[in-house]
Motif scaffolding. Structure first.
Motif: not given
Length: 182
Positions: A116-122, A126-133, A138-148
């Protein structure tokens, strides 16, 4: 004798979102020479590779420095105590650096502390808003196929933009026994 070449930073076999069908950035001396010429430095250049002063980082650093130097990227190895390495990394006071990332997890959300852009071990910072989003999605869904699918997109972005690279993967064995306590 257990390590294997690995091409995808932070994603390992068996991890949600892992996709080994992406192309691989492999050792290719001719391509390096071509890219150096295209960059206007056909005779190469000097650089310093910063590593943490411990094994196997020192040995890996020596190997990388030798490989790079043979290709015209004349590399001096700088070995620092871990806290000094962290301070220099956070200050972005280095030319090239590497570290080992040994946490192997099934859930890529654990990568949040490193990508993540402001992660302590980054450490790459690099800062990438698309990765952050995508990581939040991914964290907000329980659907395994969607998370994949979501985490495959994150792996692809890191690969395509070449924010960082990967050298090898070493499987970890963890053994548990219910009888062992304390």
């Amino acid at each position: 004798g257990h390590a294997k070449a690995h091409y995808y930073p932070y994603w390992t076999p068996g991890m949600l979102g892992y996709n080994d069908q992406l192309p691989k950035y492999e050792y290719n001396p001719e391509k390096v020479k071509q890219l150096l010429a295209e960059a206007g430095v056909p005779d190469g250049f000097d650089t310093t590779l910063m590593v943490i002063a411990r094994e196997p980082e020192n040995k890996i650093g020596e190997m990388a420095a030798e490989m790079w130097t043979k290709l015209g990227i004349r590399t001096k190895l700088e070995s620092l105590e871990r806290l000094a390495w962290i301070d220099r990394s956070k200050a972005m006071n280095f030319e090239a650096s590497f570290w080992r990332f040994s946490t192997q997890a099934v859930d890529p959300d654990l990568n949040s502390r490193t990508i993540l852009s402001d992660a302590s071990a980054n450490w790459s910072q690099f800062k990438d808003p698309e990765i952050d989003r995508l990581m939040a999605e991914g964290r907000s869904t329980h659907d395994v196929a969607k998370r994949q699918q979501i985490y495959e997109q994150v792996q692809r972005i890191i690969y395509d933009k070449a924010y960082l690279g990967s050298g090898y993967y070493m499987p970890e064995n963890k053994v548990y026994r219910k009888e062992v306590k304390g």
